[in-house]
Design a protein around this motif. Structure first.
Motif, short mmCIF file in Angstrom:
data_model
loop_
_atom_site.label_atom_id
_atom_site.label_comp_id
_atom_site.label_asym_id
_atom_site.label_seq_id
_atom_site.Cartn_x
_atom_site.Cartn_y
_atom_site.Cartn_z
N ALA A 282 -29.01 -112.58 64.62
CA ALA A 282 -27.70 -112.59 65.26
C ALA A 282 -27.18 -114.02 65.31
CB ALA A 282 -27.78 -112.00 66.66
N VAL A 283 -26.53 -114.43 64.21
CA VAL A 283 -25.88 -115.73 64.19
C VAL A 283 -24.37 -115.56 64.30
CG1 VAL A 283 -25.63 -115.91 61.68
CG2 VAL A 283 -25.95 -117.99 63.04
N LEU A 284 -23.86 -114.35 64.03
CA LEU A 284 -22.46 -114.07 64.30
C LEU A 284 -22.21 -114.20 65.80
CD1 LEU A 284 -21.71 -110.92 62.09
CD2 LEU A 284 -20.97 -113.27 61.70
N PRO A 285 -21.13 -114.84 66.21
CA PRO A 285 -20.91 -115.06 67.64
C PRO A 285 -20.69 -113.77 68.42
CG PRO A 285 -18.98 -115.73 66.37
CD PRO A 285 -20.06 -115.44 65.38
N PHE A 286 -21.33 -113.69 69.57
CA PHE A 286 -21.17 -112.53 70.44
C PHE A 286 -19.78 -112.47 71.06
CE2 PHE A 286 -26.02 -112.54 71.35
CZ PHE A 286 -26.24 -111.82 70.18
N PHE A 287 -19.01 -113.56 70.98
CA PHE A 287 -17.65 -113.49 71.52
C PHE A 287 -16.68 -112.84 70.52
CE2 PHE A 287 -18.25 -117.93 70.02
CZ PHE A 287 -17.25 -118.02 69.05
N HIS A 288 -17.19 -112.37 69.38
CA HIS A 288 -16.42 -111.56 68.44
C HIS A 288 -16.98 -110.14 68.47
CE1 HIS A 288 -14.81 -115.04 65.70
NE2 HIS A 288 -14.19 -114.97 66.87
N ILE A 289 -16.12 -109.17 68.18
CA ILE A 289 -16.51 -107.77 68.29
C ILE A 289 -17.64 -107.41 67.33
CG2 ILE A 289 -14.70 -107.04 66.66
CD1 ILE A 289 -15.87 -105.02 69.72
N LEU A 290 -17.63 -107.94 66.10
CA LEU A 290 -18.69 -107.61 65.15
C LEU A 290 -20.04 -108.13 65.63
CD1 LEU A 290 -19.61 -106.36 62.49
CD2 LEU A 290 -18.99 -108.48 61.34
N GLY A 291 -20.06 -109.34 66.17
CA GLY A 291 -21.30 -109.92 66.66
C GLY A 291 -21.86 -109.15 67.84
N LEU A 292 -21.00 -108.80 68.80
CA LEU A 292 -21.47 -108.14 70.02
C LEU A 292 -21.78 -106.67 69.79
CD1 LEU A 292 -21.99 -108.73 73.06
CD2 LEU A 292 -19.70 -107.83 73.51
N LEU A 293 -20.93 -105.99 69.03
CA LEU A 293 -21.09 -104.54 68.89
C LEU A 293 -22.14 -104.17 67.83
CD1 LEU A 293 -18.15 -102.02 68.98
CD2 LEU A 293 -20.13 -101.62 67.54
N ILE A 294 -22.00 -104.72 66.63
CA ILE A 294 -22.89 -104.32 65.54
C ILE A 294 -24.16 -105.17 65.50
CG2 ILE A 294 -23.12 -104.12 63.03
CD1 ILE A 294 -21.38 -101.98 64.30
N ASN A 295 -24.00 -106.49 65.50
CA ASN A 295 -25.16 -107.36 65.35
C ASN A 295 -26.09 -107.31 66.55
OD1 ASN A 295 -25.32 -110.72 63.83
ND2 ASN A 295 -26.83 -109.10 63.98
N LEU A 296 -25.57 -106.91 67.72
CA LEU A 296 -26.42 -106.79 68.91
C LEU A 296 -26.66 -105.33 69.28
CD1 LEU A 296 -27.92 -108.24 71.26
CD2 LEU A 296 -25.80 -107.99 72.58
N HIS A 297 -25.62 -104.64 69.74
CA HIS A 297 -25.82 -103.31 70.31
C HIS A 297 -26.27 -102.27 69.28
CE1 HIS A 297 -23.69 -105.13 73.70
NE2 HIS A 297 -24.18 -104.15 74.44
N HIS A 298 -25.64 -102.25 68.11
CA HIS A 298 -26.08 -101.26 67.12
C HIS A 298 -27.48 -101.56 66.62
CE1 HIS A 298 -26.42 -99.90 62.82
NE2 HIS A 298 -26.31 -98.76 63.47
#
Length: 330
Positions: A282-298
């Motif tokens: 998870a290097v995509l920022p969590f303050f963006h939807i792709l980082g928080l939703l897909i890279n983390l939660h999914h």
């Protein structure tokens, strides 16, 4: 069965993968309209920690949910859940957030292993979470703070002064700013703000009954804001995009169902693109939807371990991929 070559699977883990290959399991996974219903009365953490779905995959018993790419610290499911509840309790006790009407919590930080903890703790109190880019100036923050109206902030330590300036201009007192624990936050900071770990410790020592977990009404998840993201600002000042708990959960399930396959022939777990034993960076920022939703939660919903990196650099990222045997890089 073919086991992933980069990982050593325990006997229990191998049994899990084999178990999904049986006809009985396949029949149980055959989708129906009922299976595909999206819960409209769950908050994001309630969905992630406590709900079941045919497309959900559990982590291996010995696999962490999160790993800090910098320190190597690992965090398992139960610790994440306990930390989220402890932080929610401390916020409720110290800041009386549970009594506010439609509260908003703002997170201003690069990726951090406690970033999701702050999101889930806020949701446990019924607060919407406003995530924004830590690279903004005080003037840009001020515009967003006045629009979102957050009453509590979680901030990376090195931009504390900038956020304080913008928050003060928006009428938020400095004692409602909490900093993430990093090496810089362990040294003397101006006015000694509270840290997330300090509040987690307070919550762990508090009476369990001090937290009244927020519950959504039957259809409230469709209208209750979970996350506020700033837009890209292509046509002017960034706008605030409201994502409901229902919409956020629907997107996670959309990706999970696609990964599982539907109908009478679901994809065996061992053949799925996202599955237990895999490791995502998870290097995509969590303050963006792709980082928080897909890279983390999914990723977590798919039974994967997520290695959290604060930012991208070529050398650092390559080293992290090698160290943690990353299988997925978004």
């Amino acid at each position: 069965m073919t086991v992933l070559p980069l990982h050593h699977h325990s006997a229990a883990a191998t049994e899990v993968l084999n178990g999904w290959k049986t006809a009985e399991a396949a029949n149980a996974l055959a989708s129906s309209e009922l299976d595909l219903e999206i819960p409209s009365n769950l908050t994001v953490p309630q969905f992630l920690f406590d709900s079941r779905h045919f497309a959900r995959l559990d982590h291996y018993p010995d696999a962490p949910w999160l790993i800090d790419s910098v320190s190597g610290r690992t965090i398992a499911r139960d610790e994440l859940k306990d930390r989220s509840r402890a932080l929610a309790k401390a916020i409720s006790v110290r800041y009386d957030m549970g009594q506010e009407e439609d509260p908003v919590v703002c997170i201003v930080s690069v990726n951090h292993v406690d970033y999701p903890t702050t999101v889930w703790a806020s949701h446990l109190l019924g607060a919407a979470v406003f995530t924004t880019n830590p690279a903004f100036t005080a003037e840009e923050f001020e515009l967003q703070f006045k629009a979102a109206k957050p009453s509590l902030f979680f901030v990376q330590p090195d931009i504390l002064a900038t956020v304080r300036k913008a928050a003060a201009a928006s009428g938020v007192p400095s004692d409602r700013i909490i900093v993430f624990n990093t090496p810089s936050s362990d040294s003397a900071l101006d006015d000694a703000p509270s840290t997330i770990q300090e509040l987690v410790n307070l919550g762990l020592d508090s009476d369990p009954s001090s937290l009244c977990e927020f519950r959504l009404g039957l259809e409230e998840g469709k209208t209750r804001t979970a996350i506020l993201f700033p837009s890209s600002g292509t046509t002017g000042v960034p706008k605030l995009i409201s994502v409901s708990h229902y919409a956020f959960i629907a997107n996670v399930l959309q990706a999970a169902v696609y990964n599982a396959g539907t109908g009478k022939e679901p994809i065996p777990v061992a053949d799925r693109r996202y599955k237990p034993g895999d490791v995502s960076l998870a290097v995509l920022p969590f303050f963006h939807i792709l980082g928080l939703l897909i890279n983390l939660h999914h990723a977590l919903y798919s039974g994967m371990t997520v290695v959290v990196a604060p930012k991208f650099s070529l050398g650092g990222t390559v080293k992290t991929i090698a160290t943690y045997k990353i299988t997925h890089l978004l």
